[in-house]
Scaffold this active site. Structure first.
Site, PDB file in Angstrom:
ATOM      1  N   TRP A 181       2.894   3.230   0.235  1.00 60.41           N
ATOM      2  CA  TRP A 181       2.876   2.061  -0.658  1.00 60.41           C
ATOM      3  C   TRP A 181       4.294   1.486  -0.690  1.00 60.41           C
ATOM      4  CZ3 TRP A 181       5.704   1.182  -5.254  1.00 60.41           C
ATOM      5  CH2 TRP A 181       5.490  -0.100  -5.770  1.00 60.41           C
ATOM      6  N   LYS A 222      -1.859  -3.980  -2.931  1.00 59.71           N
ATOM      7  CA  LYS A 222      -1.631  -4.333  -4.326  1.00 59.71           C
ATOM      8  C   LYS A 222      -1.708  -5.845  -4.463  1.00 59.71           C
ATOM      9  CE  LYS A 222       1.618  -3.234  -7.980  1.00 59.71           C
ATOM     10  NZ  LYS A 222       2.582  -2.247  -8.444  1.00 59.71           N
ATOM     11  N   ASP A 254      -6.403   1.724  -5.092  1.00 62.25           N
ATOM     12  CA  ASP A 254      -5.859   2.032  -6.426  1.00 62.25           C
ATOM     13  C   ASP A 254      -6.537   1.063  -7.382  1.00 62.25           C
ATOM     14  OD1 ASP A 254      -4.196   1.614  -8.787  1.00 62.25           O
ATOM     15  OD2 ASP A 254      -2.637   2.783  -7.806  1.00 62.25           O
ATOM     16  N   HIS A 257      -4.975  -2.198  -8.779  1.00 60.13           N
ATOM     17  CA  HIS A 257      -4.355  -3.141  -7.846  1.00 60.13           C
ATOM     18  C   HIS A 257      -5.210  -4.324  -7.431  1.00 60.13           C
ATOM     19  CE1 HIS A 257      -1.101  -0.105  -6.345  1.00 60.13           C
ATOM     20  NE2 HIS A 257      -1.130  -0.254  -7.654  1.00 60.13           N
ATOM     21  N   HIS A 281      -6.440   6.127  -5.628  1.00 56.92           N
ATOM     22  CA  HIS A 281      -5.524   6.346  -6.750  1.00 56.92           C
ATOM     23  C   HIS A 281      -6.293   5.941  -7.984  1.00 56.92           C
ATOM     24  CE1 HIS A 281      -1.174   6.365  -5.018  1.00 56.92           C
ATOM     25  NE2 HIS A 281      -1.853   7.453  -4.718  1.00 56.92           N
ATOM     26  N   ASP A 289      -1.430  -3.781 -13.972  1.00 59.89           N
ATOM     27  CA  ASP A 289      -1.402  -2.439 -13.379  1.00 59.89           C
ATOM     28  C   ASP A 289      -0.537  -1.528 -14.254  1.00 59.89           C
ATOM     29  OD1 ASP A 289      -1.679  -0.374 -11.535  1.00 59.89           O
ATOM     30  OD2 ASP A 289       0.032  -1.063 -10.347  1.00 59.89           O
ATOM     31  N   ASP A 291      -1.003   1.428 -15.503  1.00 60.90           N
ATOM     32  CA  ASP A 291      -1.027   2.863 -15.266  1.00 60.90           C
ATOM     33  C   ASP A 291      -1.137   3.691 -16.545  1.00 60.90           C
ATOM     34  OD1 ASP A 291      -0.947   3.160 -12.323  1.00 60.90           O
ATOM     35  OD2 ASP A 291       0.927   2.047 -12.512  1.00 60.90           O
ATOM     36  N   ASP A 321      -3.081   8.416 -10.395  1.00 59.11           N
ATOM     37  CA  ASP A 321      -1.816   7.680 -10.373  1.00 59.11           C
ATOM     38  C   ASP A 321      -1.635   6.926 -11.683  1.00 59.11           C
ATOM     39  OD1 ASP A 321       0.488   6.341  -9.750  1.00 59.11           O
ATOM     40  OD2 ASP A 321      -0.452   4.887  -8.406  1.00 59.11           O
TER      41      ASP A 321
HETATM   42  C1  RNT Z   1       2.354   1.278  -7.362  1.00 60.90           C
HETATM   43  C2  RNT Z   1       1.411   2.179  -6.638  1.00 60.90           C
HETATM   44  C3  RNT Z   1       1.984   3.498  -6.199  1.00 60.90           C
HETATM   45  C4  RNT Z   1       2.836   4.167  -7.250  1.00 60.90           C
HETATM   46  C5  RNT Z   1       3.165   5.614  -6.968  1.00 60.90           C
HETATM   47  C6  RNT Z   1       4.285   6.114  -7.788  1.00 60.90           C
HETATM   48  O1  RNT Z   1       1.750   0.201  -7.923  1.00 60.90           O
HETATM   49  O2  RNT Z   1       0.272   2.391  -7.396  1.00 60.90           O
HETATM   50  O3  RNT Z   1       0.971   4.305  -5.763  1.00 60.90           O
HETATM   51  O4  RNT Z   1       2.248   4.110  -8.498  1.00 60.90           O
HETATM   52  O5  RNT Z   1       3.374   5.789  -5.627  1.00 60.90           O
HETATM   53 ZN    ZN Z   2      -1.132   3.835  -6.650  1.00 58.25          ZN
END
Ligand code: RNT
Ligand code: ZN
Length: 414
Positions: A181, A222, A254, A257, A281, A289, A291, A321
């Protein structure tokens, strides 16, 4: 026990075998991301702040500051999580013992302590090159950089990291997922959208050129990052096309994303129609995003259902993630990972074949009614039996262990 027995009977009425579901769940590995434990900082101690358009927020005390602390914290979490676990590392978690090297010179030896850790616990390791939080990524560009020297540096980093993943696979058996990434993109509307993508394509070709045993390569797209709102080089179409054209390179999804109404649960079967691996992810995006810690919400359950319904448990590689710095970080690991497993259990307790039959017969009335009835089935009783069989606390008692650890260890840091 009584509750378990009556739950088994209830699921039987839906045509579901609970024992078989638990047996399957036991062997589904979840790759736990090390970076929840220290707010994505790593051990390079170069004083570089987290960059690349990703952010942790919160200042809860007790962050792990050293390899020893991070490993100890992970141990607490691992003991409270049932089933098969893996650990997902980033290159920035290299352990140097005084002989620090730059990212393009990383070697397997810098991860030997992690391999020892994993061996002792009989778990696998996955890997990620770190293309952020580094002076050479200060302008947010790495593998698409117009400066050929900087781009070459990051290509060398990617190559070095794949060899480290190969080392993990060799030492620990099985495979190691190596995920690329990059944060590359622009805050303002670019004048050239193709050039950066052609440079990224060339960089990836160089990184993936070496054939390496045991490494599963993937690329992670992303839509945008903080400060990189106008343009992302590694977009969904770019990586999807790259993976489709390059045997052995997979497209990692992910779920933070994509545009907010796009669902990763629906992308899983689309990719399974073409790929024998779909790395994930799993995260929880809130408005962006962000997280957040993974909760047992509808989309998580739907993701798990698609994996199970598509017979994808061996093909979909589940990694987590997220990074929350506003709560106890060990608890964040435990909550998110157990939720992923609860979602999988709930998916395994669905009469998938009979539901598919109803869809094919066009009986959407019965399908809706049965599904809604199943929502109230006693998942918790099966979960409790599963946790017991795995020797981990079934209910909220796990939090006592974390609270005790917080009092005795985490609060003494700083
Ligand atoms: C970032 C991505 C990536 C990171 C990690 C830390 O938007 O999701 O995967 O979160 O690699
Ligand atoms: Zn990620």
């Amino acid at each position: 026990m009584e509750r378990y027995e009556s739950a088994v009977k209830l699921y039987e009425k839906f045509g579901v075998e609970t024992k078989a579901a638990m047996e399957i769940l036991k062997d589904v590995p979840i790759s736990i991301h090390c970076w929840q434990g220290d707010d994505v900082i790593g051990f390079e101690s170069a004083g570089e702040a987290l960059s690349g358009g990703i952010q942790t927020t919160g200042n809860y005390p007790g962050r792990a500051r050293t390899p020893e602390e991070l490993m100890a914290d992970l141990d607490v979490a691992l003991k409270l999580i049932p089933g098969k676990k893996r650990i997902n590392l980033h290159a920035s978690y290299a352990i140097f013992d005084g002989n620090k090297v730059d990212r393009d010179a990383l070697k397997p030896e810098h991860f030997k302590a992690w391999v020892d850790y994993a061996k002792a616990r009989n778990i696998g390791l996955d890997f990620n090159p770190t293309f952020f939080s580094h002076p050479k990524a200060a302008d947010g560009l790495t593998l698409s950089h117009p400066d050929e020297e900087i781009r070459a540096f990051w290509v060398r980093h990617g190559q070095a990291c794949r060899r480290i993943a190969a080392y993990f696979a060799k030492e620990l058996g099985g495979e190691s997922l190596c995920n690329v990434w990059i944060p590359d993109g622009y805050k303002e509307i670019p004048a050239d959208r193709l050039g950066p993508r052609l440079r990224l394509k060339d960089s990836l070709d160089q990184i993936f050129a070496e054939k390496l045993e045991g490494v599963v390569d993937c690329v992670e797209s992303k839509v945008f990052g903080i400060g990189v709102e106008a343009y992302t080089v590694g977009s969904n179409e770019f990586y999807m096309a790259y993976a489709a054209k390059h045997e052995g390179v997979y497209n990692l999804l992910d779920n933070g994303h994509y545009h907010p109404t796009e669902m990763v649960s629906d992308k899983i079967p689309a990719l399974l129609a073409f790929f024998d691996r779909v790395p994930l992810h799993v995260t929880r995006p809130m408005r962006w995003d962000s997280d957040h810690v993974v909760l047992l919400d509808d989309e998580l359950k739907e993701i798990a259902k698609e994996i199970v319904r598509c017979d994808g448990l061996k093909k979909v590689m589940i990694g987590l993630d997220y990074f929350d710095a506003s709560i106890n970080r060990v608890a964040a690991w435990v909550v998110g990972t157990r939720n992923m497993q609860k979602a999988l259990l709930s998916a395994l307790l669905e009469p998938a074949a009979s539901f598919k039959g109803l869809q094919d017969q066009g009986n959407f009335t019965r399908l809706m009614a049965e599904r809604e009835a199943l929502k109230l089935a006693p998942l918790g009783d099966i979960w409790a039996a599963y946790c017991e069989s795995e020797n981990v606390p079934a209910g909220i008692e796990w939090l006592e262990t974390v609270e005790q650890y917080e009092k005795e260890v985490l609060m003494k840091r700083n």
